[in-house]
Design a protein around this motif. Structure first.
Motif, PDB file in Angstrom:
ATOM      1  N   TYR A 180     -10.365   3.429  -1.838  1.00  0.00           N
ATOM      2  CA  TYR A 180     -11.569   4.255  -1.761  1.00  0.00           C
ATOM      3  C   TYR A 180     -11.991   4.534  -0.318  1.00  0.00           C
ATOM      4  CZ  TYR A 180     -11.926   3.013  -6.688  1.00  0.00           C
ATOM      5  OH  TYR A 180     -11.662   2.831  -8.019  1.00  0.00           O
ATOM      6  N   ALA A 181     -11.585   3.668   0.588  1.00  0.00           N
ATOM      7  CA  ALA A 181     -11.906   3.882   1.999  1.00  0.00           C
ATOM      8  C   ALA A 181     -10.866   4.751   2.701  1.00  0.00           C
ATOM      9  CB  ALA A 181     -12.008   2.529   2.714  1.00  0.00           C
ATOM     10  N   LYS A 182      -9.751   5.037   2.019  1.00  0.00           N
ATOM     11  CA  LYS A 182      -8.665   5.789   2.649  1.00  0.00           C
ATOM     12  C   LYS A 182      -8.510   7.219   2.137  1.00  0.00           C
ATOM     13  CE  LYS A 182      -5.931   4.844   5.199  1.00  0.00           C
ATOM     14  NZ  LYS A 182      -5.949   5.069   6.662  1.00  0.00           N
ATOM     15  N   VAL A 183      -9.082   7.528   0.992  1.00  0.00           N
ATOM     16  CA  VAL A 183      -8.899   8.876   0.441  1.00  0.00           C
ATOM     17  C   VAL A 183     -10.247   9.524   0.156  1.00  0.00           C
ATOM     18  CG1 VAL A 183      -6.726   8.168  -0.628  1.00  0.00           C
ATOM     19  CG2 VAL A 183      -8.794   8.198  -2.009  1.00  0.00           C
ATOM     20  N   ASP A 184     -10.217  10.827   0.026  1.00  0.00           N
ATOM     21  CA  ASP A 184     -11.421  11.587  -0.286  1.00  0.00           C
ATOM     22  C   ASP A 184     -11.910  11.275  -1.701  1.00  0.00           C
ATOM     23  OD1 ASP A 184     -12.754  14.361  -1.298  1.00  0.00           O
ATOM     24  OD2 ASP A 184     -12.972  14.146   0.876  1.00  0.00           O
ATOM     25  N   LYS A 185     -13.228  11.423  -1.900  1.00  0.00           N
ATOM     26  CA  LYS A 185     -13.825  11.079  -3.197  1.00  0.00           C
ATOM     27  C   LYS A 185     -13.202  11.845  -4.360  1.00  0.00           C
ATOM     28  CE  LYS A 185     -18.355  10.148  -1.169  1.00  0.00           C
ATOM     29  NZ  LYS A 185     -19.750  10.617  -1.105  1.00  0.00           N
ATOM     30  N   LYS A 186     -12.788  13.061  -4.117  1.00  0.00           N
ATOM     31  CA  LYS A 186     -12.263  13.876  -5.221  1.00  0.00           C
ATOM     32  C   LYS A 186     -10.967  13.311  -5.804  1.00  0.00           C
ATOM     33  CE  LYS A 186      -9.877  17.186  -2.164  1.00  0.00           C
ATOM     34  NZ  LYS A 186      -9.829  18.601  -1.726  1.00  0.00           N
ATOM     35  N   TYR A 187     -10.316  12.419  -5.045  1.00  0.00           N
ATOM     36  CA  TYR A 187      -9.064  11.814  -5.534  1.00  0.00           C
ATOM     37  C   TYR A 187      -9.288  10.446  -6.188  1.00  0.00           C
ATOM     38  CZ  TYR A 187      -6.934  15.389  -2.559  1.00  0.00           C
ATOM     39  OH  TYR A 187      -6.584  16.577  -1.968  1.00  0.00           O
ATOM     40  N   TYR A 188     -10.525   9.961  -6.245  1.00  0.00           N
ATOM     41  CA  TYR A 188     -10.807   8.634  -6.785  1.00  0.00           C
ATOM     42  C   TYR A 188     -10.220   8.401  -8.179  1.00  0.00           C
ATOM     43  CZ  TYR A 188     -14.084   7.208  -3.061  1.00  0.00           C
ATOM     44  OH  TYR A 188     -14.653   6.829  -1.872  1.00  0.00           O
ATOM     45  N   PRO A 189     -10.445   9.317  -9.137  1.00  0.00           N
ATOM     46  CA  PRO A 189      -9.888   9.067 -10.483  1.00  0.00           C
ATOM     47  C   PRO A 189      -8.375   8.924 -10.487  1.00  0.00           C
ATOM     48  CG  PRO A 189     -11.541  10.809 -10.555  1.00  0.00           C
ATOM     49  CD  PRO A 189     -11.266  10.542  -9.111  1.00  0.00           C
ATOM     50  N   ARG A 190      -7.694   9.761  -9.698  1.00  0.00           N
ATOM     51  CA  ARG A 190      -6.222   9.714  -9.672  1.00  0.00           C
ATOM     52  C   ARG A 190      -5.707   8.422  -9.049  1.00  0.00           C
ATOM     53  NH1 ARG A 190      -4.013  15.631  -7.717  1.00  0.00           N
ATOM     54  NH2 ARG A 190      -5.864  16.822  -8.323  1.00  0.00           N
ATOM     55  N   VAL A 191      -6.252   8.066  -7.891  1.00  0.00           N
ATOM     56  CA  VAL A 191      -5.729   6.874  -7.211  1.00  0.00           C
ATOM     57  C   VAL A 191      -6.092   5.605  -7.976  1.00  0.00           C
ATOM     58  CG1 VAL A 191      -5.685   7.959  -4.940  1.00  0.00           C
ATOM     59  CG2 VAL A 191      -7.744   6.734  -5.670  1.00  0.00           C
ATOM     60  N   THR A 192      -7.220   5.623  -8.675  1.00  0.00           N
ATOM     61  CA  THR A 192      -7.586   4.467  -9.500  1.00  0.00           C
ATOM     62  C   THR A 192      -6.556   4.265 -10.601  1.00  0.00           C
ATOM     63  OG1 THR A 192      -9.943   4.786  -9.072  1.00  0.00           O
ATOM     64  CG2 THR A 192      -9.361   3.460 -10.984  1.00  0.00           C
ATOM     65  N   SER A 193      -6.171   5.358 -11.254  1.00  0.00           N
ATOM     66  CA  SER A 193      -5.164   5.260 -12.318  1.00  0.00           C
ATOM     67  C   SER A 193      -3.813   4.827 -11.749  1.00  0.00           C
ATOM     68  CB  SER A 193      -5.029   6.597 -13.053  1.00  0.00           C
ATOM     69  OG  SER A 193      -4.536   7.605 -12.190  1.00  0.00           O
ATOM     70  N   HIS A 194      -3.483   5.285 -10.533  1.00  0.00           N
ATOM     71  CA  HIS A 194      -2.213   4.903  -9.909  1.00  0.00           C
ATOM     72  C   HIS A 194      -2.153   3.392  -9.677  1.00  0.00           C
ATOM     73  CE1 HIS A 194      -1.674   9.172  -7.968  1.00  0.00           C
ATOM     74  NE2 HIS A 194      -1.573   9.167  -9.271  1.00  0.00           N
ATOM     75  N   THR A 195      -3.222   2.839  -9.070  1.00  0.00           N
ATOM     76  CA  THR A 195      -3.203   1.417  -8.722  1.00  0.00           C
ATOM     77  C   THR A 195      -3.170   0.539  -9.973  1.00  0.00           C
ATOM     78  OG1 THR A 195      -5.626   1.509  -8.505  1.00  0.00           O
ATOM     79  CG2 THR A 195      -4.339   1.692  -6.490  1.00  0.00           C
ATOM     80  N   ARG A 196      -3.892   0.956 -11.021  1.00  0.00           N
ATOM     81  CA  ARG A 196      -3.867   0.201 -12.279  1.00  0.00           C
ATOM     82  C   ARG A 196      -2.490   0.283 -12.929  1.00  0.00           C
ATOM     83  NH1 ARG A 196      -8.190  -3.279 -13.423  1.00  0.00           N
ATOM     84  NH2 ARG A 196     -10.066  -2.397 -12.466  1.00  0.00           N
ATOM     85  N   ALA A 197      -1.924   1.501 -12.953  1.00  0.00           N
ATOM     86  CA  ALA A 197      -0.620   1.693 -13.590  1.00  0.00           C
ATOM     87  C   ALA A 197       0.466   0.883 -12.887  1.00  0.00           C
ATOM     88  CB  ALA A 197      -0.257   3.175 -13.585  1.00  0.00           C
ATOM     89  N   ALA A 198       0.406   0.821 -11.558  1.00  0.00           N
ATOM     90  CA  ALA A 198       1.407   0.060 -10.795  1.00  0.00           C
ATOM     91  C   ALA A 198       1.402  -1.412 -11.213  1.00  0.00           C
ATOM     92  CB  ALA A 198       1.128   0.181  -9.299  1.00  0.00           C
ATOM     93  N   MET A 199       0.211  -1.969 -11.394  1.00  0.00           N
ATOM     94  CA  MET A 199       0.110  -3.373 -11.794  1.00  0.00           C
ATOM     95  C   MET A 199       0.603  -3.571 -13.227  1.00  0.00           C
ATOM     96  SD  MET A 199      -3.442  -4.586  -9.952  1.00  0.00           S
ATOM     97  CE  MET A 199      -3.058  -6.332 -10.057  1.00  0.00           C
ATOM     98  N   PHE A 200       0.284  -2.626 -14.109  1.00  0.00           N
ATOM     99  CA  PHE A 200       0.761  -2.721 -15.489  1.00  0.00           C
ATOM    100  C   PHE A 200       2.289  -2.705 -15.543  1.00  0.00           C
ATOM    101  CE2 PHE A 200      -3.406  -1.125 -17.371  1.00  0.00           C
ATOM    102  CZ  PHE A 200      -3.647  -2.294 -18.071  1.00  0.00           C
ATOM    103  N   VAL A 201       2.901  -1.788 -14.785  1.00  0.00           N
ATOM    104  CA  VAL A 201       4.371  -1.665 -14.796  1.00  0.00           C
ATOM    105  C   VAL A 201       5.010  -2.932 -14.233  1.00  0.00           C
ATOM    106  CG1 VAL A 201       6.344  -0.391 -13.872  1.00  0.00           C
ATOM    107  CG2 VAL A 201       4.331   0.851 -14.686  1.00  0.00           C
TER     108      VAL A 201
END
Length: 437
Positions: free
Chosen positions: A120-141
């Motif tokens: 959240y400190a590295k990307v623009d707010k408009k990308y929050y939903p996408r990067v949140t799903s990415h980080t969660r998905a990486a841990m699930f995989v």
């Protein structure tokens, strides 16, 4: 590649590698095996609770310093703590060393907050939903692959429970080294904010001042303002309590499940812990995706609360299956169902909390909610597990956890019913008042 996507991918590699811990599904089998000289009672009362209490205490400090240190040092700390934990698991044998190891496990888990908030400190707010799903998905995989690897190694007799720790140690070393390569954070949400460029070129409007009090606020004032704005919102408070209570129950159920299986089947021909972990992870991920799809504009808050009440009761039922079934395979099934239901409920609760928040207070509120969950978990441990409490057997412990979820379901169901009746009564009073006028 776009910069936000590059940063997201780099962080996801860390999350993926960190979750490849094939020794975890069999840690109880390992600790109670011939490699260690401890009893089941010592493991339940003297070892595992240390991790719970350590996680709680350290989360308070980690939560305060993560933003100040700009995230990256804490992500490196995750990897370093992992290296210490699995080195000690392999090369130490005493009870004291296990307790020290559990202290570092608390560090390992507490520092996760940096992994989730760094982006959240590295990307623009408009990308929050996408990067949140990415980080969660990486841990699930990563967790899914970890479960598959562990089960294959055990079934094919390529490794024993102790040797699985070598794979985990290797992945933690790799994760730590990878963390050093993450881009540094130049600004953070509270202690290292950049002044808004717009504030130097145009006077802010009244709305901007309300939304961006941080322009003139100190970090602690801004923290307090975000905290106050969030938790004076009845919806945020209601769903935050659900989030914390649900997470506390989930942590307690997963933390001691291997001990329960050891009681149900002391000497299994093949322990299917890894396969169960893999299936649970896959179903939890699918449930989370389903919850996100169904929740997006399809469920009103009241309907969401009603659905979660029903699902919480089902979670309690699945935990009862885990502990009351004499067959280990039925216990496996109950645990998988529990994990799938939890994946759905926690996603809905998170979405409801986020819906009512200022975007920049996501990390703060979810950190506080996690802290509250750990307080609840510690209380459960003291009451149910420890010698100062009731010191229940594993089967009785899980019966308590089951009725914990059922009780929560009943409380929230009643709250929905009362709220509905109250609103209906208020509408009728207003209607009569309008008729009189």
């Amino acid at each position: 590649m776009k910069e936000w996507l590059k940063v997201s991918c780099l962080l996801c590699v860390f999350g993926f590698v960190r979750e490849i811990r094939p020794s975890e599904p069999y840690v109880t089998e390992y600790l109670l095996g011939p490699w260690r000289n401890i009893t089941e009672q010592q493991l339940i009362q003297d070892v595992y609770p240390v991790g719970t209490y350590s996680h709680l205490v350290q989360l308070v400090f980690v939560f305060l310093i993560t933003d100040f240190l700009r995230y990256k040092p804490l992500i490196i700390t995750i990897g370093a703590a992992g290296v210490i934990i699995w080195s000690m698991l392999i090369w130490t044998t005493s009870l004291l060393s296990l307790q020290i190891l559990e202290f570092f496990y608390g560090t390992y888990m507490a520092a996760e907050v940096a992994y989730y908030t760094y982006i959240y400190a590295k990307v623009d707010k408009k990308y929050y939903p996408r990067v949140t799903s990415h980080t969660r998905a990486a841990m699930f995989v990563g967790k899914l692959i970890s479960g598959i690897i562990s089960q294959l190694m055990i079934n094919l007799e390529l490794m024993n429970y102790r040797q699985l720790n070598y794979i985990t140690l290797a992945t933690q070393i790799l994760a730590m080294l990878w963390a050093f390569g993450l881009p540094k954070v130049d600004k953070s949400l509270y202690f290292h904010r950049e002044a808004l460029e717009e504030s130097t070129t145009a006077p802010p409007s009244t709305n901007q001042l309300q939304l961006d009090p941080q322009v003139e606020s100190s970090p602690m004032q801004l923290l307090w303002q975000h905290f106050h704005n969030a938790y004076t919102n009845p919806r945020v408070l209601q769903w935050s309590l659900w989030y914390a209570i649900g997470l506390a129950g989930y942590l307690q159920v997963t933390y001691y499940m291997q001990v329960l299986w050891k009681v149900i089947e002391p000497e299994p021909q093949i322990a299917w812990n890894g396969a169960v972990d893999a299936v649970l992870t896959a179903l939890a991920a699918l449930s989370a995706l389903a919850a996100g799809y169904l929740h997006s504009g399809r469920l009103r808050p009241k309907a969401s609360l009603l659905v979660l009440s029903v699902l919480s009761a089902l979670e309690g039922g699945s935990v009862l299956v885990c502990c009351w079934a004499n067959d280990i395979y039925w216990s496996y099934v109950g645990f998988v169902i529990f994990g799938a239901l939890y994946g759905f409920t926690i996603t809905v609760a998170s979405a409801e909390v986020a819906r009512n928040l200022q975007e920049e207070s996501f990390g703060l509120v979810f950190g506080i909610n996690t802290l509250l969950a750990l307080i609840f978990q510690s209380l459960l441990t003291i009451i149910v597990v420890s010698e100062t409490g009731f010191e229940l057997s594993p089967i009785d412990q899980y019966a308590v956890y089951a009725f914990y979820f059922i009780a929560v379901a009943l409380i929230y169901f009643i709250s929905v019913l009362v709220e509905h009746l109250w609103q209906r009564g208020s509408e009728q009073v207003h209607a009569k008042a309008e008729n009189l006028e």
